[in-house]
Design an enzyme around this catalytic site. Structure first.
Site, PDB file in Angstrom:
ATOM      1  CG  HIS A 137      -1.621   1.312   1.470  1.00 22.99           C
ATOM      2  ND1 HIS A 137      -1.422   2.077   2.601  1.00 22.99           N
ATOM      3  CD2 HIS A 137      -2.521   1.988   0.705  1.00 22.99           C
ATOM      4  CE1 HIS A 137      -2.178   3.168   2.526  1.00 22.99           C
ATOM      5  NE2 HIS A 137      -2.852   3.125   1.402  1.00 22.99           N
ATOM      6  CB  SER A 138       0.645   4.265   0.531  1.00 24.15           C
ATOM      7  OG  SER A 138       0.920   5.641   0.500  1.00 24.15           O
ATOM      8  CG  MET A 139       6.905   4.562   1.510  1.00 17.03           C
ATOM      9  SD  MET A 139       7.471   5.176   3.118  1.00 17.03           S
ATOM     10  CE  MET A 139       7.103   3.731   4.156  1.00 17.03           C
ATOM     11  CB  SER A 141       2.159   0.550  -3.675  1.00 16.16           C
ATOM     12  OG  SER A 141       1.132  -0.117  -2.978  1.00 16.16           O
ATOM     13  CG  HIS A 310      -3.996   6.773   0.395  1.00 14.04           C
ATOM     14  ND1 HIS A 310      -3.494   6.346  -0.816  1.00 14.04           N
ATOM     15  CD2 HIS A 310      -2.950   6.761   1.262  1.00 14.04           C
ATOM     16  CE1 HIS A 310      -2.196   6.096  -0.693  1.00 14.04           C
ATOM     17  NE2 HIS A 310      -1.846   6.330   0.550  1.00 14.04           N
TER      18      HIS A 310
END
Length: 334
Positions: A137-139, A141, A310
């Site tokens: 997820h996010s960072m 990813s 998010h």
């Protein structure tokens, strides 16, 4: 009162007494139950201390799926989703350095985003995995795409939630912010080792919720608070954020678009990208262009747009779980 008791119970489940392990084989000997959400706390020795992780069960002979969280979150971000995943493999959710129960980086230095792909490589080498399976997820990813692109033969699949590449930052805005980041970083370096401001549990839940611009629902903050707080020594009724304060001042350097394209075009593994439609991230023109380019280049790339913020995997795991299950089944990866 009931809410306070719930939060206190959550925080009493901590990581004290963890013993470092150098192989997942010893962990597999213990009985794990994914369905009733039991797990093992794991520590991995690293050069600057240790990295903490949660290991959920599955086929104890199977290689784990490596789950990587977002910026200033921790391994608790996967708590609601993992029990819904119908997978036969263990899931190893890492606290990145400076997050959760993991050690901070040494004093005198700052965090650098490209350290994270190297960290994934370290874990692969440490556990002697033939290939890495990525859920991120996010960072996490962004780090995973970088790793999967640089080492295309060493990743069997990549699942990304709401991020693929770092957003296309406005160069002038970044330069404008650099002096403030550097000043604040120096202040935090001077404060290392001292206790930061502390708050009641209710205050921290609201701060976490609002600090993510309400991306993490107020109810979902409990999952991150399990691993993200420490009790104040000055006031036992209060808690403080345990993540490394230097994380707030990472200098995100805009990268040349041709460089980003050159990295991303090497992504060849089966990839599932889930984009939350209520999230502002990865919505700029270049991010959209890169997603469409990946769809054209990689026949095993698929994208799904879902309602949510998010942190959709944290707030609405029931939306994400079926997509992951179908993806793994379709590519015979379960």
């Amino acid at each position: 009162m009931a809410k306070r008791l719930l939060l206190t119970t959550i925080l009493n489940h901590n990581a004290q007494g963890l013993k470092p392990v150098t192989s997942l084989a010893s962990i597999y000997l213990r009985k794990l139950h994914t369905k009733n959400v039991s797990f093992e706390e794991v520590t991995v020795p690293v050069r600057c201390g240790h990295v903490a992780a949660k290991l959920w069960g599955g086929d104890r002979n199977g290689q784990p799926i490596l789950a990587l969280h977002g910026w200033q979150d921790n391994a608790g971000t996967w708590d609601p989703l993992v029990p819904l995943l119908n997978v036969n493999r263990p899931i190893l959710a890492i606290d990145f350095p400076g997050h959760g129960f993991s050690s901070n980086i040494p004093q005198g230095v700052q965090y650098y985003p490209w350290e994270l792909p190297r960290f994934i490589y370290f874990l692969k080498k440490h556990f002697k995995w033939e290939k890495v399976s990525l859920l991120a997820h996010s960072m996490g990813s962004i780090a995973s795409l970088r790793f999967a692109s640089l080492f295309p033969d060493e990743v069997d699949f990549y699942i990304a939630i709401d991020s693929l590449i770092a957003d296309d930052y406005d160069l002038e805005a970044v330069i404008e912010r650099y002096p403030t980041h550097l000043r604040k970083l120096e202040l935090d370096l001077d404060r290392l080792g001292t206790e930061p401001p502390s708050y009641t549990l209710e205050e921290i839940a609201k701060i976490w919720h609002l600090g993510t611009k309400m991306s993490v629902s107020l109810e979902s903050t409990q999952y991150l608070m399990k691993r993200g707080l420490r009790q104040s020594k000055q006031d036992p009724n209060k808690y403080y954020f345990s993540r490394d304060a230097r994380l707030k001042h990472i200098l995100f350097t805009p990268e040349d678009k041709k460089f980003v394209e050159g990295v991303a075009k090497r992504l060849v593994c089966p990839t599932l990208y889930v984009k939350a439609i209520d999230s502002p991230f990865a919505t700029d023109a270049f991010s959209v262009e890169m997603r469409e380019s990946l769809e054209r280049r990689n026949k095993n790339f698929e994208c799904h747009f879902v309602p949510g913020t998010h942190h959709v995997h944290l707030n609405n795991p029931e939306i994400i779980a079926p997509l992951i299950h179908d993806f793994l089944q379709r590519h015979n990866l379960n």
